[in-house]
Write a protein that holds these residues in place. Structure first.
Motif, PDB file in Angstrom:
ATOM      1  N   HIS A 620     -17.876  14.911   2.296  1.00 54.51           N
ATOM      2  CA  HIS A 620     -17.798  16.192   2.978  1.00 54.51           C
ATOM      3  C   HIS A 620     -17.014  16.115   4.286  1.00 54.51           C
ATOM      4  N   LEU A 621     -16.515  14.928   4.637  1.00 52.61           N
ATOM      5  CA  LEU A 621     -15.821  14.746   5.910  1.00 52.61           C
ATOM      6  C   LEU A 621     -14.325  14.625   5.699  1.00 52.61           C
ATOM      7  N   ASP A 622     -13.599  14.945   6.741  1.00 51.12           N
ATOM      8  CA  ASP A 622     -12.141  14.802   6.724  1.00 51.12           C
ATOM      9  C   ASP A 622     -11.798  13.323   6.714  1.00 51.12           C
ATOM     10  N   VAL A 623     -10.984  12.914   5.756  1.00 53.01           N
ATOM     11  CA  VAL A 623     -10.681  11.504   5.594  1.00 53.01           C
ATOM     12  C   VAL A 623      -9.923  10.955   6.787  1.00 53.01           C
ATOM     13  N   LEU A 644     -16.288   6.007  -2.341  1.00 53.03           N
ATOM     14  CA  LEU A 644     -15.112   5.263  -2.793  1.00 53.03           C
ATOM     15  C   LEU A 644     -14.071   6.194  -3.398  1.00 53.03           C
ATOM     16  N   ILE A 645     -14.509   7.107  -4.260  1.00 48.66           N
ATOM     17  CA  ILE A 645     -13.564   8.040  -4.876  1.00 48.66           C
ATOM     18  C   ILE A 645     -12.918   8.928  -3.817  1.00 48.66           C
ATOM     19  N   HIS A 646     -13.693   9.397  -2.837  1.00 49.41           N
ATOM     20  CA  HIS A 646     -13.160  10.289  -1.807  1.00 49.41           C
ATOM     21  C   HIS A 646     -12.091   9.599  -0.973  1.00 49.41           C
ATOM     22  N   VAL A 647     -12.338   8.348  -0.593  1.00 54.12           N
ATOM     23  CA  VAL A 647     -11.366   7.632   0.256  1.00 54.12           C
ATOM     24  C   VAL A 647     -10.078   7.369  -0.500  1.00 54.12           C
ATOM     25  N   PHE A 648     -10.172   6.911  -1.760  1.00 60.13           N
ATOM     26  CA  PHE A 648      -8.960   6.624  -2.521  1.00 60.13           C
ATOM     27  C   PHE A 648      -8.194   7.903  -2.864  1.00 60.13           C
TER      28      PHE A 648
END
Length: 1365
Positions: A620-623, A644-648
């Protein structure tokens, strides 16, 4: 002193004594490698408490109750102190709210009152210096004017400096005290009115007298109010007599002159309050300024009039005469227009009226009507949304205009408000206190005039209201009130910009300052840092409100700036702060956190073992605010799938790497025997693949449009890889697809099916074929897949082949292999799963790849009846489907519902109907075993013509026949559907009756009452044969054989009595059945006999009726002799109670004297003591006395009511009419009772108005060829009902007040009759009947004798004479 000793000293409050160092070897103290921390020691308290009981001696006691009481009291006091200090409610220790609601402000003072010290001091000084007397009137319009009782006028400027002192004591002695003041709109001149009727106009700038106005108010009347209108040349005033005058100022030949006219005369009523609408010069173009609106209140009405262009009343409503009214105008904005609104207060209510100028016509609309719990003395507008009300107890109340809610109550102190008393006139019975000249309003402020002081009341600005709460350390209430200002729901708001965006910015800026002050306050009140749990509880109760306010007011720069820096020295506070951020991050309200704060947050959750929360928060955060290396390391270490999915995806635009890593981890977990964690990761991977192939971001959002096709291609390529890097070759090819298929085959194939829907070009079809080949290779060449998984695969293939339309190729032999696998007779496991898989395959179009006969035979062999039904459904062989239902144990109970649905659909052909009918008849006994009622209903609705055939078939099986007929004729069904059915003749009804008598005799009576198709004679024989006595008695009664029916019932009584007393005789003669309490059966049967006699008594003559009733009575009086068996004490007691019931029932049909005579003449009662029948005779006598008393009471009440009505009637028609006025309503001259002229003749109406006969006759309108009709002239109205009288009727004045002879004779006769002892004689005389004697109460032939009032000849022919209004 060490740090630990210092902490203990702070905790205990005392210094520790000096102790010697202990020798470890001497006391055998073991060495400790790791020194425990303070946190670990605190966590061990619970364990120590559990073990403490083993360490204490037997005689040691702990005062736990006192200690717990003290601890609870301390906790309660701490929570109350916290609530008082912070303005928030303390949450519980076990669960605290991380996203609390903003506090609701309970007390928010909106008013501020100040004393004008300069004006007050100078008024006192001027009065003392110039002998000015006491203050009497006040006016304000930028400058302040104060009138005195000596006729002087004091003018103060805005800075409270005395500017002018007008008038003199000599002027006051001439004109009296100042009674009213009124400024014009630009404050250049003022009107000063006196109690002797004089009005002076002064120039405020120079102090020059402009006009001296006299003669407007009649001599002896005081001027109570004088006010300018929107036109500076027009003013209005009112006097003490209740008249209202208009003053018009003009110049004639350079001289200032004036003119006046009377707007409302005191002869029409008494005006008590006036209020003209006075608009500023910038509203001079408004329509309201052109028509000069004026509101005034009399004793009975509220009037709104327009003075220009002509005087006209535009609105009128009722007013109360016993209260002091108040009026005040205000220009309010409604959508696109501004209209004047009049506020009208009286007693305990106030109303608002809007004057609308739509379409060049004035329209008054009543907006609001509220009531308050106090009596209103005066009121003024504080703002367009707030009114200030002064009650009779000199308390101020601020009320909201829209809701009527009271915002604040304020008591006036040390003011002694100047007031006058009204003169009691008209309907006013007592003196009323008025304050019209001591309460004034201008520019949002209300001035109050006291004897020696002037006070001003105004609304606090929004910032002042917030600052007041902060000064009281009510920061929570201050923030809650600020939110109301922010969202626009606050009341009595002053000082905020009207533009929404600017308003929100201003309020948010103020909230930032309050939050910083609040945090400083919290840190000052923070407990000692050594008490970690206390500190944590302190911040848990306070910091959530700060975080919520920063998010709501969009002040995150304050949250992560100064506020975060202030909390850095408190580790516990930082942890609580991070926990408070969680709900805001998850809800999407907070998506951007500074990198340094985010880094600290991740480290905090990692150190405290709360990494699972990071998996929820990070997506939910801005990368851009994340430390990618830190998050990736944590995600791999702690299996944070979503993070992990969100960062990649968001940080690197890489959609393949997380997919490979997660599936590899699933493979490793499956080899290691992973549990729920493995399933959870697999489900997330399937959702992730579905999102990527559909163009959506995981877990929410959307992929950028330019990257959608790229992402799909990358994910497809990744899934169809033969070998995966960093994976051993022993795992086999296509590891990713194999792992997902093993995890959840059906869901993975659904994901692939959704992805293939958008692939239409040639390259896509080739890729589609490749995926199908891979799926077949993986699942058919591998082991470990269940029948359900195999079936799901071929279902997927069948659907894809149907959609592709020969574009895809699959070897059909594979389908036959799948069929052999699913229909293997040797495999008896997972039969339901294999059948469902085959059904799914056939439903998807797989039936085209099989031979139908082979498929049907294989399905029947393994008892796949649902598959057989599917195949028969395709061929519309419904009779075969019925056989499948009956063979399938799981769905056998649904057979009848299926048959009803199919036969009601209307889609069957004649041939199909015949086949299905034959199948039903062949399996009818099995269907009846399922539900006889539903089966019979189904046959009658859909197989009407086959009913005789079905009955003939069932003749051989009595039980089946009874089940079928019982399903048709069951009388216990709530809604008996076949009562009027003509499908079955009397033969089957009688057959069912015969079977019912044998099987369920209790239902026979219900069936006989419902059915009317059977033959009565046959039914009698059947019931007599099976000894169903109640049914037999019913049939005999229905045939009119009363005596025979009674005999049967008496036989039932005899048998039941034998069963209860003589079991041996009952066994010889046969009984109806054994009951747990045999006497209950006797009681039930006897009540049936009484009910029977009550039914038939109306159809019998007196002899037959007496025979039946006395036969029953004789049986009950000597039951032992009738059944020839001794009775027990309980049975005899029950028989006596039943005998009383029988005698009570007899009294309604048999005369009481006949009952007594029969009892006395009965030979059975001539022997023995009187006590045997004493109770019965006493009951009969009591019933007789009760009925006689009831009759006498009813007759007496009726006579009294009749006498009262006749007396009232005579009084009404003979009363005189008293005139309420002393003058004729036409000529207004006094009338005279004497004299012989026509003027002495009077006509008086019931309304109280009186006229001379000649005046009224000359004033009436006469129509041609009709007698003159006339009525009260003052009361004539279309809404009023009145009865006109003619001149001829008026001549008969003497006859209007007299009764005719018949009426007078009837009334005198009534009076004489009322003196007789027996009041029933009144009714006898009125009806012309003779008074009955005692013998008349004896029962005559016939059962019911009508009462006197029920006779048709009983009429009261008394009509009142017509009343003339």
């Amino acid at each position: 002193m060490s740090r630990i000793d210092e902490e203990l000293r702070l905790v205990l409050g005392t210094d520790l004594p000096e102790v010697l160092e202990l020798d470890d070897q001497e006391f055998q103290i073991p060495q400790v490698e790791d020194v425990p921390t303070l946190e670990s020691i605190l966590d061990e308290n619970a364990a120590l408490d559990d073990e403490a009981s083993f360490l204490l001696p037997d005689d040691f006691t702990i005062p736990t109750l006192d200690a717990e009481a003290k601890a609870a009291a301390k906790q309660e006091s701490d929570e109350e102190l916290l609530e008082e200090e912070h303005g928030v409610m303390p949450p519980s220790h076990s669960q605290w709210v991380r996203d609390p609601l903003l506090p609701v402000v309970s007390q928010d003072p909106v008013l501020q009152i100040n004393t004008l010290r300069g004006v007050s001091a100078q008024v006192v000084s001027a009065v003392g210096r110039y002998d000015g007397g006491r203050t009497s009137a006040l006016a304000v319009c930028g400058i302040i004017a104060v009138g005195t009782t000596t006729g002087q006028l004091l003018i103060f400027d805005a800075s409270q400096v005395l500017k002018l002192c007008l008038g003199s004591p000599a002027l006051g002695a001439q004109h009296g005290p100042v009674s009213a003041l009124g400024f014009n709109s630009d404050s250049t001149c003022i009107l000063c009115a006196f109690t002797k009727g004089q009005i002076l106009q002064w120039d405020v700038e120079s102090g020059k007298l402009l006009r001296s106005i006299s003669g407007v108010v009649p001599a002896g009347n005081a001027v109570l109010a004088v006010k300018f209108t929107s036109d500076p040349t027009v003013a209005v005033c009112s006097d003490s007599a209740g008249s209202v005058f208009e003053l018009y100022f003009k110049r004639s030949l350079g001289a200032r002159t004036w003119d006046s006219r009377c707007l409302f005369s005191c002869e029409k009523g008494t005006v008590r309050c006036i209020s003209p609408l006075c608009l500023r010069e910038d509203f001079s173009a408004h329509p309201a300024a052109q028509c000069l609106l004026l509101a005034m209140v009399s004793f009975r009405k509220l009037l709104i009039v327009r003075q220009k262009p002509e005087l006209r009343v535009i609105y009128a409503s009722k007013a109360h005469a016993d209260c002091v009214p108040s009026l005040s105008w205000r220009l309010l904005t409604f959508r696109d227009s501004a209209d004047p609104v009049l506020a009208f207060c009286q007693s305990c209510s106030f109303s608002l009226y809007q004057v609308s100028f739509a379409e060049e016509d004035l329209k008054v609309i009543k907006m609001i009507d509220y009531s308050v719990p106090f009596e209103i003395l005066n009121f003024k507008w504080l703002s367009s949304s707030t009114l200030l009300i002064l009650d009779t107890a000199e308390k101020l109340h601020a009320l909201d205009r829209e809701t009527g809610m009271e915002l604040q109550e304020l008591q006036l102190v040390n003011l002694q408000l100047v007031s006058t008393s009204t003169k009691p006139t008209g309907d006013q019975a007592q003196l009323k206190r008025v304050t019209y000249q001591s309460v004034c309003a201008h520019s949002g402020k209300v001035l109050l005039l006291g004897d020696k002081a002037v006070q001003v009341v105004s609304l606090k600005t929004w910032e002042e209201r917030l600052d007041d709460l902060v000064r009281q350390d009510r920061h929570g209430d201050s923030l809650g009130l600020a939110w109301k200002f922010y969202e626009g729901s606050a009341k009595a708001v002053v000082g905020l910009p009207a533009e929404t965006k600017l308003k929100e910015e201003v309020v948010a800026c103020k909230v930032g300052k309050i939050l910083l002050d609040y945090v400083e306050f919290l840190l000052r009140r923070c407990p000692d840092q050594g008490k970690i749990q206390v500190m944590e509880g302190h911040f848990q109760k306070t910091l959530p409100l700060c975080v919520t306010c920063c998010v709501k007011f969009n002040k995150t720069e304050v949250l992560f700036g100064e506020l975060y820096e202030k909390l850095l020295d408190y580790v516990v506070a930082i942890g609580v702060l991070f926990q408070c951020l969680e709900p805001h991050i998850i809800s999407g309200k907070l998506s951007s956190i500074p990198p340094l704060v985010m880094k600290d947050m991740v480290a905090h959750y990692t150190d405290h073992g709360m990494t699972e929360l990071l998996d929820t928060l990070i997506p939910h955060l801005d990368v851009r605010t994340l430390d990618l290396h830190q998050v990736v390391r944590l995600s791999r270490e702690h299996k944070l799938t979503d993070a992990l999915i969100h960062v990649f995806n968001k940080g690197m635009n890489d959609y393949v790497t997380p997919l490979e890593e997660l599936i590899s981890s699933m493979t490793q977990a499956s080899h290691a025997g992973g549990g729920d964690e493995h399933v959870k990761v697999g489900n997330k991977v399937l959702v992730y693949i579905s999102c990527c192939l559909s163009g959506k971001a995981y877990p929410y959002g959307s992929i950028l449009p330019p990257m959608v096709e790229t992402v799909k291609t990358q994910v497809f390529t990744c899934l169809t890889k033969v070998w995966v890097k960093d994976v051993e070759a022993s795992e086999g090819p296509y590891l990713l697809i194999r792992t997902l298929l093993q995890h959840n085959t059906k869901e993975f194939l659904n994901v692939m099916s959704l992805a293939f829907e958008d692939l239409q070009d040639k390259q896509a079809i080739e890729f589609h074929q490749r995926v199908i080949d891979i799926l077949l290779q993986v699942m058919l060449e591998s082991t470990g897949f269940s029948p359900s998984q195999i079936g799901s695969l071929f279902t997927f293939l069948a659907r894809q082949l149907a959609k592709a339309k020969d574009a895809l190729f699959v070897n059909h032999q594979l389908f036959h292999q799948a069929l052999d696998f699913l229909c293997n007779p040797a495999d008896t496991t997972q039969q339901a799963e294999r059948q469902q898989a085959l059904l799914d395959l056939l439903s998807a179009g797989g039936a085209a790849y099989f031979e139908e006969s082979k498929l049907l035979s294989m399905a029947e062999a393994v008892q796949f009846y649902q598959v057989c039904e599917f195949l028969y459904e395709q061929k519309r062989l419904y009779h075969q489907i019925l056989a499948c239902y009956l063979k399938d144990p799981a769905r056998k109970g649904e057979t009848l519902q299926y048959l009803d649905d199919v036969m009601s659909s209307g889609e069957l052909t004649d041939e199909q109907k015949v086949l299905l009918q034959n199948e039903i008849i062949c399996n009818l006994q099995e269907l009846l075993s399922l539900d006889p009622s539903l089966t019979a209903s189904l046959v009658l609705r859909h197989l009407e013509g086959s009913v005789p055939l079905i009955l003939e078939v069932l003749q051989q099986n009595t039980k089946s026949l009874f089940d079928f007929l019982h399903g048709l004729f069951n009388p216990r069904v709530d809604l008996w559907p076949f009562k009027a059915s003509s499908l079955l003749d009397h033969t089957y009804h009688e057959k069912y009756l015969d079977l019912l008598c044998q099987t369920e005799p209790d239902c026979v009576m219900d069936f006989l009452k419902l059915s009317d198709t059977y033959r009565p004679e046959e039914a009698v024989e059947i019931t007599r044969k099976h000894k169903v006595h109640d049914a037999l008695a019913y049939l005999l009664e229905k045939q009119g054989k009363t005596e025979a029916s009674f005999s049967v019932l008496m036989e039932c009584v005899k048998v039941s009595l034998q069963n209860s007393s003589c079991p041996d005789l009952a066994d010889r003669e046969g009984s109806l059945g054994e009951e747990t309490n045999p006497f209950q059966e006797v009681q039930s049967v006897l009540r049936d006999v009484m009910a029977f006699l009550q039914r038939v008594s109306g159809t019998l003559d007196s002899k037959q009726r007496d025979d039946l009733w006395f036969s029953l009575l004789s049986f009950l009086l000597s039951p032992a002799e009738r059944i020839q068996c001794p009775l027990s004490a309980d049975v005899e007691r029950g028989i006596k109670n039943l005998t009383k019931e029988v005698i009570e029932s007899m009294t309604s049909y048999i005369p009481l004297m006949d009952i007594l005579q029969q009892l006395m003449q009965d030979s059975l009662h001539n022997v023995g003591s009187y006590g045997e029948v004493k109770t019965l005779i006493s009951g009969i006598i009591d019933a007789y006395v009760y009925e006689k008393t009831l009759m006498e009471a009813a007759s007496s009440l009726f006579s009294q009511d009749l006498h009262w009505y006749l007396c009232s009637l005579r009084s009404a028609v003979s009363r005189g009419l008293a005139p309420s006025h002393q003058r004729c309503g036409v000529c207004t001259q006094r009338y005279s009772w004497g004299g012989g002229n026509s003027q002495a003749r009077l006509v008086v109406f019931s309304c109280g108005h009186v006229y001379h006969y000649g005046c009224l006759q000359n004033s009436l309108r006469q129509q041609e060829a009709q007698a003159p009709e006339w009525a009260c002239l003052k009361c004539q109205s279309p809404k009023r009902k009145w009865f006109p009288i003619t001149a001829e009727k008026a001549e008969q004045e003497s006859e209007l007040t007299e009764l005719d002879r018949a009426q007078i004779a009837a009334s005198d006769s009534l009076k004489r009759a009322f003196k007789n002892p027996s009041r029933i004689s009144i009714l006898m005389e009125l009806t012309g009947r003779e008074m009955p004697g005692r013998d008349s109460f004896k029962q005559k032939p016939g059962i019911f004798q009508p009462g006197i009032k029920e006779l048709p000849e009983f009429k009261l022919n008394l009509a009142p004479p017509p009343l003339i209004d």
